[in-house]
Design an enzyme around this catalytic site. Structure first.
Site, PDB file in Angstrom:
ATOM      1  N   ASP A 197       7.256  -2.451  -1.585  1.00  0.00           N
ATOM      2  CA  ASP A 197       6.400  -1.187  -1.422  1.00  0.00           C
ATOM      3  C   ASP A 197       5.211  -1.705  -0.923  1.00  0.00           C
ATOM      4  O   ASP A 197       4.330  -1.754  -1.642  1.00  0.00           O
ATOM      5  CB  ASP A 197       6.326  -0.508  -2.927  1.00  0.00           C
ATOM      6  CG  ASP A 197       6.129   0.902  -2.503  1.00  0.00           C
ATOM      7  OD1 ASP A 197       5.786   1.286  -1.312  1.00  0.00           O
ATOM      8  OD2 ASP A 197       5.634   1.642  -3.752  1.00  0.00           O
TER       9      ASP A 197
ATOM     10  N   CYS B 122       1.040  -0.253  -1.814  1.00  0.00           N
ATOM     11  CA  CYS B 122       1.253   0.344  -3.042  1.00  0.00           C
ATOM     12  C   CYS B 122       0.159   0.618  -3.742  1.00  0.00           C
ATOM     13  O   CYS B 122      -0.940  -0.638  -3.833  1.00  0.00           O
ATOM     14  CB  CYS B 122       2.375   0.033  -4.124  1.00  0.00           C
ATOM     15  SG  CYS B 122       2.717   1.282  -5.447  1.00  0.00           S
TER      16      CYS B 122
ATOM     17  N   HIS C  56       5.966   5.465 -10.014  1.00  0.00           N
ATOM     18  CA  HIS C  56       5.221   6.401  -9.263  1.00  0.00           C
ATOM     19  C   HIS C  56       4.857   7.565  -9.946  1.00  0.00           C
ATOM     20  O   HIS C  56       5.877   8.283 -10.469  1.00  0.00           O
ATOM     21  CB  HIS C  56       5.716   6.453  -7.994  1.00  0.00           C
ATOM     22  CG  HIS C  56       5.578   5.213  -7.243  1.00  0.00           C
ATOM     23  ND1 HIS C  56       6.311   5.073  -5.738  1.00  0.00           N
ATOM     24  CD2 HIS C  56       5.030   4.005  -7.187  1.00  0.00           C
ATOM     25  CE1 HIS C  56       6.282   3.856  -5.419  1.00  0.00           C
ATOM     26  NE2 HIS C  56       5.327   3.006  -6.430  1.00  0.00           N
ATOM     27  N   PHE C  57       3.504   8.236  -9.841  1.00  0.00           N
ATOM     28  CA  PHE C  57       3.309   9.293 -10.635  1.00  0.00           C
ATOM     29  C   PHE C  57       2.174   9.992  -9.948  1.00  0.00           C
ATOM     30  O   PHE C  57       1.483   9.538  -9.158  1.00  0.00           O
ATOM     31  CB  PHE C  57       3.164   9.152 -12.059  1.00  0.00           C
ATOM     32  CG  PHE C  57       1.729   7.877 -12.203  1.00  0.00           C
ATOM     33  CD1 PHE C  57       0.439   8.535 -11.927  1.00  0.00           C
ATOM     34  CD2 PHE C  57       1.975   6.785 -12.602  1.00  0.00           C
ATOM     35  CE1 PHE C  57      -0.425   7.330 -12.287  1.00  0.00           C
ATOM     36  CE2 PHE C  57       0.703   5.983 -13.000  1.00  0.00           C
ATOM     37  CZ  PHE C  57      -0.351   6.379 -12.619  1.00  0.00           C
TER      38      PHE C  57
ATOM     39  N   HIS D 295      -0.103   7.388  -8.295  1.00  0.00           N
ATOM     40  CA  HIS D 295       0.167   5.902  -8.018  1.00  0.00           C
ATOM     41  C   HIS D 295       1.518   5.995  -6.785  1.00  0.00           C
ATOM     42  O   HIS D 295       2.609   6.535  -7.431  1.00  0.00           O
ATOM     43  CB  HIS D 295       0.644   5.363  -9.372  1.00  0.00           C
ATOM     44  CG  HIS D 295       1.449   3.909  -9.199  1.00  0.00           C
ATOM     45  ND1 HIS D 295       2.475   3.614 -10.030  1.00  0.00           N
ATOM     46  CD2 HIS D 295       0.997   2.979  -8.095  1.00  0.00           C
ATOM     47  CE1 HIS D 295       2.746   2.323  -9.479  1.00  0.00           C
ATOM     48  NE2 HIS D 295       2.188   1.650  -8.482  1.00  0.00           N
TER      49      HIS D 295
ATOM     50  N   ASN E 186       0.545  -5.068  -3.486  1.00  0.00           N
ATOM     51  CA  ASN E 186       1.528  -5.277  -2.806  1.00  0.00           C
ATOM     52  C   ASN E 186       0.822  -5.413  -1.477  1.00  0.00           C
ATOM     53  O   ASN E 186       1.362  -4.848  -0.579  1.00  0.00           O
ATOM     54  CB  ASN E 186       2.493  -4.195  -2.901  1.00  0.00           C
ATOM     55  CG  ASN E 186       3.377  -4.188  -4.268  1.00  0.00           C
ATOM     56  OD1 ASN E 186       2.860  -4.836  -4.991  1.00  0.00           O
ATOM     57  ND2 ASN E 186       4.252  -3.076  -4.405  1.00  0.00           N
TER      58      ASN E 186
ATOM     59  N   GLY F 293      -2.242   2.730 -17.699  1.00  0.00           N
ATOM     60  CA  GLY F 293      -1.274   2.069 -18.715  1.00  0.00           C
ATOM     61  C   GLY F 293       0.270   2.698 -18.561  1.00  0.00           C
ATOM     62  O   GLY F 293       0.858   2.103 -17.737  1.00  0.00           O
TER      63      GLY F 293
ATOM     64  N   HIS G   2      -2.417  -4.998 -12.361  1.00  0.00           N
ATOM     65  CA  HIS G   2      -2.296  -4.041 -11.717  1.00  0.00           C
ATOM     66  C   HIS G   2      -1.665  -2.615 -12.680  1.00  0.00           C
ATOM     67  O   HIS G   2      -1.514  -1.497 -12.317  1.00  0.00           O
ATOM     68  CB  HIS G   2      -1.345  -3.709 -10.420  1.00  0.00           C
ATOM     69  CG  HIS G   2       0.113  -3.662 -10.673  1.00  0.00           C
ATOM     70  ND1 HIS G   2       0.516  -4.358 -11.781  1.00  0.00           N
ATOM     71  CD2 HIS G   2       1.181  -2.875 -10.086  1.00  0.00           C
ATOM     72  CE1 HIS G   2       2.262  -4.070 -11.479  1.00  0.00           C
ATOM     73  NE2 HIS G   2       2.173  -3.379 -10.861  1.00  0.00           N
TER      74      HIS G   2
ATOM     75  N   ALA H 238       0.124  -2.126 -17.034  1.00  0.00           N
ATOM     76  CA  ALA H 238       0.452  -2.924 -18.331  1.00  0.00           C
ATOM     77  C   ALA H 238       1.732  -3.972 -18.220  1.00  0.00           C
ATOM     78  O   ALA H 238       1.554  -4.865 -18.817  1.00  0.00           O
ATOM     79  CB  ALA H 238       0.976  -1.768 -19.392  1.00  0.00           C
TER      80      ALA H 238
END
Length: 473
Positions: free
Chosen positions: A147, A150, A228-229, A257, A340, A372, A395, A397
């Site tokens: 990715d 990222c 991803h969020f 993310h 990345n 986190g 990057h 947890a």
């Protein structure tokens, strides 16, 4: 049906060495040919003992051929250094052996200059996730990752933290309406948005990249799968930050993310295979195949990598702009950083190529975001420029268990209770992304106090992730 799974240790036990023959044997076993595990192991042992008798076998002939030529293949491989160079490790007691082993291999490459392992490190392909590697004029596609580019993006709005509670339904509706998730997912033609990144000359001049423009346009402004969020949360500044222009207090914030979607994944796959074809490394280092930046192939990848990074940034920009418009709020500050990726940087007064695979740039006074999980805080940080870490930090947890193990062992009711206790609304996601599958973010932050200082804390409240089981780490 009996499980036919056989791993490298099983093959070592019957006489195989860690070389390309082992790789071929493992590929053959993946085909699940109807043999029992014991029958497969017996065949593998017989091929190892008398490979010439299997040259005509429709199943085992590739293994026989490579065994008969293994000495020549090993001799033609680029030789690694006998011992790995020393490198800094942060949070060593929390890093799995597999990640250490991968980093040790990377530190034996003839092009390696320096390296470091971040406290969120865990095993990946080639360079471990959380690995930082500086090389001499060479770029490693799998050292960058699948990715490409990222990144994290943070928008802090001129709205109080209480907005999350007073307007929860509105925020939930905005996230559901303005975002799209999952591997392969994108927008229909009438939904697409134009962006300057699509005018990059590579889309017109580079045969390989030209074929990816429609995919890039379709997925522009969408988010990937896996970890991803897009989430609304509370940003707390314990003290005013003059550089950002944000006063002490708690604010509504948006944190995202995601990366370069199908564009980056296709570029990574193509150039990884090309590197492995051109750069013949021993079996244990094959995924660290590199491209010389003085070659056409190396420069082509470098340009494509940078395009993928710009594209990932454009995706975040589209998401943040759409949500800001729907929210009708003013922006107090915005911060973005990526991982990345590979950068040209100075190390000991020499230009090197620094790969940060799942590691945050943390040069002196550079801002970054370290999340986190869906139920634990993230941190806005300022780099300290620690040279032994190659100006890097974690990057996130970092995973404590694999996705498969998380799905098999974690209990959904425990996740539901954890989210309820923290006042978090979750839209999408599976048990593979449960907070319990990750390391303790506070432990990770404590292990890198020499690398970054905390500027503010982000507490997630409304979280959207993919729920299709896809992954784009």
């Amino acid at each position: 049906m009996e499980n036919n799974r056989i791993n490298g240790n099983d093959l070592i036990a019957i006489g195989y060495k860690e070389n390309h023959a082992m790789g071929v044997a493992l590929k053959i076993n993946k085909k699940r040919l109807g043999y029992t595990r014991e029958e497969m192991l017996n065949h593998f042992k017989m091929v190892l003992t008398t490979p010439e008798q299997y040259l005509g076998d429709k199943v085992f002939h590739p293994l026989a051929e490579i065994l008969l030529n293994i000495e020549r293949i090993d001799a033609e491989s680029i030789q690694l250094k006998t011992d790995p160079q020393d490198y800094a490790i942060y949070g060593e007691e929390h890093i799995e052996e597999g990640a250490r082993k991968q980093m040790n291999t990377a530190m034996k490459l003839p092009v390696t200059v320096a390296g470091a392992l971040m406290p969120d490190a865990h095993q990946g392909y080639g360079l471990p996730i959380g690995g930082v590697l500086a090389t001499n004029n060479a770029v490693i596609p799998y050292g960058v990752g699948v990715d490409i580019g990222c990144r994290m993006a943070l928008s802090i709005f001129d709205l109080p933290a209480s907005y999350v509670e007073t307007h929860a339904d509105k925020l939930k509706e905005i996230i559901l309406q303005e975002t799209r998730f999952g591997a392969g997912h994108g927008f229909l033609k009438h939904e697409r948005i134009d962006h300057a990144v699509l005018e990059n000359t590579l889309f017109n001049t580079h045969d390989f990249i030209r074929n990816l423009k429609d995919k890039a346009w379709t997925q522009l402004g969408s988010s990937g799968g896996g970890n991803h969020f897009v989430e609304f949360g509370v940003m707390e500044f314990a003290a005013a930050d003059k550089n950002l222009g944000v006063e002490k207090g708690k604010y509504l914030a948006l944190l995202t993310h995601s990366g370069s979607r199908g564009l980056g994944a296709t570029i990574a796959d193509y150039y990884t295979k090309l590197a492995m074809k051109l750069c013949k490394l021993p079996y244990e280092a094959q995924h660290l195949a590199y491209l010389d930046l003085n070659t056409t192939e190396g420069m082509d990848y470098w340009l494509a990598m940078n395009l993928a990074g710009d594209y990932a940034s454009a995706c975040h920009q589209v998401i943040h702009d759409k949500i800001k418009t729907s929210l009708g709020a003013e922006l107090l500050a915005k911060v973005e950083n990526h991982h990345n990726f590979a950068w040209k940087e100075q190390h000991n007064s020499e230009e090197v190529i620094v790969h940060r695979k799942g590691a945050t740039p943390a040069s002196k006074d550079v801002l970054g975001i370290i999340p986190g999980s869906m139920a634990t805080p993230g941190f806005l940080v300022r780099g300290k420029g620690e040279s032994s870490a190659l100006n890097s930090a974690s990057h996130g947890a970092g995973r404590l268990m694999s996705r498969t193990k998380a799905i098999k062992t974690l209990v959904a009711s425990d996740l539901t209770q954890l989210l309820k206790d923290n006042g978090i609304t979750l839209l999408g996601a599976g048990m593979d992304e449960a907070p319990m599958a990750y390391k303790d973010i506070h432990t990770v932050m404590a292990a890198q106090k020499d690398l970054v200082s905390v500027v503010a804390t982000f507490s997630p409240k409304i979280v959207r992730m993919a729920n299709d089981g896809s992954r784009e780490d």
